[in-house]
Write a protein that holds these residues in place. Structure first.
Motif, PDB file in Angstrom:
ATOM      1  N   GLU A  96      38.694  15.784  55.753  1.00  0.00           N
ATOM      2  CA  GLU A  96      38.492  16.556  56.181  1.00  0.00           C
ATOM      3  C   GLU A  96      37.310  17.208  54.898  1.00  0.00           C
ATOM      4  OE1 GLU A  96      39.825  21.754  56.028  1.00  0.00           O
ATOM      5  OE2 GLU A  96      40.877  19.740  56.469  1.00  0.00           O
ATOM      6  N   GLY A  97      36.552  16.617  55.112  1.00  0.00           N
ATOM      7  CA  GLY A  97      35.166  16.780  53.987  1.00  0.00           C
ATOM      8  C   GLY A  97      35.310  15.985  52.930  1.00  0.00           C
ATOM      9  N   ARG A  98      35.334  16.451  51.651  1.00  0.00           N
ATOM     10  CA  ARG A  98      35.677  15.243  50.271  1.00  0.00           C
ATOM     11  C   ARG A  98      37.605  15.104  50.406  1.00  0.00           C
ATOM     12  NH1 ARG A  98      32.148  14.459  46.673  1.00  0.00           N
ATOM     13  NH2 ARG A  98      29.763  14.172  47.326  1.00  0.00           N
ATOM     14  N   CYS A  99      38.378  15.662  51.010  1.00  0.00           N
ATOM     15  CA  CYS A  99      39.485  15.630  51.497  1.00  0.00           C
ATOM     16  C   CYS A  99      40.315  14.775  51.759  1.00  0.00           C
ATOM     17  CB  CYS A  99      40.531  16.793  51.392  1.00  0.00           C
ATOM     18  SG  CYS A  99      40.036  18.371  50.356  1.00  0.00           S
ATOM     19  N   CYS A 100      41.464  14.316  51.948  1.00  0.00           N
ATOM     20  CA  CYS A 100      42.147  13.425  52.904  1.00  0.00           C
ATOM     21  C   CYS A 100      42.834  14.295  52.551  1.00  0.00           C
ATOM     22  CB  CYS A 100      41.971  11.833  52.731  1.00  0.00           C
ATOM     23  SG  CYS A 100      43.262  11.693  50.938  1.00  0.00           S
ATOM     24  N   ARG A 101      43.685  14.036  54.263  1.00  0.00           N
ATOM     25  CA  ARG A 101      44.795  14.760  54.186  1.00  0.00           C
ATOM     26  C   ARG A 101      45.701  14.085  55.257  1.00  0.00           C
ATOM     27  NH1 ARG A 101      44.239  20.477  53.435  1.00  0.00           N
ATOM     28  NH2 ARG A 101      42.764  21.459  53.912  1.00  0.00           N
ATOM     29  N   GLU A 102      47.503  14.509  55.053  1.00  0.00           N
ATOM     30  CA  GLU A 102      48.401  13.489  55.700  1.00  0.00           C
ATOM     31  C   GLU A 102      48.431  13.693  56.638  1.00  0.00           C
ATOM     32  OE1 GLU A 102      53.079  12.836  54.340  1.00  0.00           O
ATOM     33  OE2 GLU A 102      52.400  14.981  54.008  1.00  0.00           O
ATOM     34  N   ARG A 103      48.182  12.896  57.992  1.00  0.00           N
ATOM     35  CA  ARG A 103      48.221  13.270  59.025  1.00  0.00           C
ATOM     36  C   ARG A 103      49.799  13.584  59.642  1.00  0.00           C
ATOM     37  NH1 ARG A 103      46.810   8.691  60.663  1.00  0.00           N
ATOM     38  NH2 ARG A 103      44.398   8.763  61.139  1.00  0.00           N
ATOM     39  N   GLY A 104      50.063  14.184  60.581  1.00  0.00           N
ATOM     40  CA  GLY A 104      50.653  14.503  61.543  1.00  0.00           C
ATOM     41  C   GLY A 104      51.687  16.323  61.594  1.00  0.00           C
ATOM     42  N   SER A 105      50.930  16.574  60.365  1.00  0.00           N
ATOM     43  CA  SER A 105      50.748  18.636  60.320  1.00  0.00           C
ATOM     44  C   SER A 105      49.476  19.337  60.720  1.00  0.00           C
ATOM     45  CB  SER A 105      51.815  18.767  59.575  1.00  0.00           C
ATOM     46  OG  SER A 105      51.088  18.719  57.952  1.00  0.00           O
TER      47      SER A 105
END
Length: 268
Positions: A96-105
């Motif tokens: 997400e943009g310059r971020c990476c997030r944990e998938r599943g929520s």
């Protein structure tokens, strides 16, 4: 004859008109009072909305407040950066943009943030939204300072890249390993400052324990069942008493605002 005494007109109708004159357009009675009630109502409504917003904000998940920092720089994480390598090594992340997030929520926990080569002269205030980050890249920025307080709450941070002109937040003692990677320092493996052998500058008071609060930062947490200032009060937190005091203060302030606004509106 008929025209002087008829039911629809004449002296009788004229007398009724004299007894009940038409109200003046600029009447000072109820027409002046209506705006006062409306103004007080609007003030009360706005105050109620403000209280609702303030009560809801702490309940929002911290990951949901990371959208601003993810869009601080254009594009996705740069190819070859420590953040892109970290995110690609895990299958449970999404960008997400310059971020990476944990998938599943929805939205997922922020795990990596790439702010490298973003022309940053100071640490952006949006960085406080990324306290759940494991990997953070601040390399290739003309940063002039890197206050340790900027990383308050970054207890999960394990890999950080900063320009060579600066040093790792908390100093080298706050990290297990500090190495040079091109034009940046790599601060790896955040240490728990509560587990070091040196004596803390500000030891925790009695009935409390030391806990990490970021690189080189500590906080004191009260042992159960102690709470309050310097953990001197024993027993469970008085939720009912606290709620009663808060509710009484809120109602009193609301009535005060309502009375003040009404009195001002009634003043000619």
């Amino acid at each position: 004859m008929a025209s002087g005494t008829g039911a629809g007109g004449g002296p009788a109708a004229l007398r009724r008109s004299e007894r009940s004159p038409r109200p003046r357009p600029c009447h000072r009675g109820p027409y002046r009072g209506a705006p006062a009630r409306g103004g007080a109502g609007r003030a009360m409504g706005g105050f109620a909305v403000l209280l609702s917003v303030l009560s809801v904000l702490p309940l929002l998940p911290q990951a949901a407040r990371g959208a601003a920092v993810c869009g601080r720089c254009p594009g996705p994480p740069r190819n070859g950066s420590i953040v892109s390598r970290f995110c690609e090594s895990r299958r449970d992340t999404e960008s997400e943009g310059r971020c990476c997030r944990e998938r599943g929520s929805a939205p997922g926990r922020l795990l990596g943030l790439d702010l490298s080569n973003c022309s940053l002269h100071d640490v952006p205030p949006e960085l406080a939204e990324a306290t759940t980050a494991i990997v953070l890249d601040l390399a290739e920025n003309p940063l002039t300072t890197l206050p340790s307080g900027s990383f308050l709450g970054f207890t999960h941070l394990q890999l950080l890249a900063v320009p060579l002109a600066l040093e790792c937040p908390g100093g080298s003692d706050a990290w297990q390993e500090v190495t040079v990677d091109g034009s940046s320092w790599l601060c790896q493996g955040q240490r728990n400052p509560c587990n070091v052998s040196t004596e803390l500058a500000w030891p925790c008071p009695e009935n409390s324990v030391c806990a990490s609060d970021g690189p080189g930062l500590t906080q004191c947490l009260c042992d159960s069942p102690f709470h309050g200032y310097k953990c001197l009060r024993e027993g469970t937190f008085p939720v009912l008493l606290f709620s009663g005091i808060l509710g009484t203060a809120t109602i009193s302030l609301s009535l005060l605002l309502w009375g003040t606004q009404r009195r001002k509106a009634k003043t000619p």
